[in-house]
Design an enzyme around this catalytic site. Structure first.
Site, PDB file in Angstrom:
ATOM      1  N   GLU A 235     -46.101 -52.989  38.093  1.00 56.80           N
ATOM      2  CA  GLU A 235     -47.111 -53.889  38.454  1.00 56.80           C
ATOM      3  C   GLU A 235     -46.815 -55.124  37.299  1.00 56.80           C
ATOM      4  OE1 GLU A 235     -51.092 -52.199  38.285  1.00 56.80           O
ATOM      5  OE2 GLU A 235     -50.964 -51.701  40.313  1.00 56.80           O
TER       6      GLU A 235
ATOM      7  N   ASN B 145     -48.321 -55.711  47.000  1.00 52.41           N
ATOM      8  CA  ASN B 145     -47.642 -54.433  47.298  1.00 52.41           C
ATOM      9  C   ASN B 145     -47.947 -54.086  48.793  1.00 52.41           C
ATOM     10  OD1 ASN B 145     -46.821 -51.768  47.437  1.00 52.41           O
ATOM     11  ND2 ASN B 145     -47.911 -51.135  45.403  1.00 52.41           N
TER      12      ASN B 145
ATOM     13  N   TYR C 156     -52.258 -47.965  53.369  1.00 55.77           N
ATOM     14  CA  TYR C 156     -53.840 -47.616  53.433  1.00 55.77           C
ATOM     15  C   TYR C 156     -54.566 -47.995  54.693  1.00 55.77           C
ATOM     16  CZ  TYR C 156     -53.301 -47.224  48.200  1.00 55.77           C
ATOM     17  OH  TYR C 156     -52.732 -46.702  47.052  1.00 55.77           O
TER      18      TYR C 156
END
Length: 173
Positions: A28, A132, A139
């Site tokens: 990240e 991302n 998801y």
């Protein structure tokens, strides 16, 4: 598929969990913000005043050796929302690069959903960096609801029905 197991983290996993946290921070681009150390993990995840829970994925045969190696983790906390009740909040989900797209992340996620369902949680929530796309697509495939975006993160949620449906699709049980 990689050979691995998912289990509850133990206090002796803290060095490996910290290595994975560093991997997430590097991924990240936030390594400069890392302040957690092994003792902090031990005190807050395994002590008397436990504030987080963690699952780890352990490779059974790491690169031809018999040494098990932690290759992923999912760290979560409990929240309570007055309008909906108990909520499992996923703080971190990370899988080492060599073990991605091999079912490790799905297995960790399934464990979290099972805990949330067993504890009668109203929902699960989490955030993901807006860039991302691999995680965002995962998801979405689970049926999660996009709760909105700030400058850097997108918030997602699975309600109880969505958790049940997603769990039945990705569970290894």
């Amino acid at each position: 598929m990689a050979e691995f197991i998912v289990r509850d983290a133990r206090v002796d996993d803290c060095d490996g969990i910290l290595r994975l946290i560093k991997g997430l921070a590097e991924f990240e681009k936030k390594l400069h913000l890392l302040r957690t150390d092994t003792e902090t993990l031990k005190r807050n995840g395994f002590g008397e005043d436990k504030v987080f829970h963690c699952f780890v994925a352990e490779a059974r045969d790491h690169k031809g050796t018999d040494r098990p190696l932690l290759v992923g983790y999912l760290l979560y906390v409990w929240c309570f929302f007055s309008l909906s009740g108990r909520v499992l909040y996923v703080e971190d989900l990370y899988v080492d690069e060599d073990y991605r797209r091999k079912g490790v992340g799905s297995a960790l996620w399934a464990c979290a959903m099972k805990v949330a369902l067993d504890k009668r949680s109203a929902q699960m929530q989490w955030c993901v960096t807006g860039w991302n796309t691999s995680a965002i697509n995962f998801y979405k495939r689970l049926g999660s609801e996009n709760l909105g975006k700030n400058e850097e993160y997108i918030s997602f949620m699975l309600n109880k029905d969505s958790m049940k449906s997603a769990y039945s699709r990705i569970s290894r049980d």
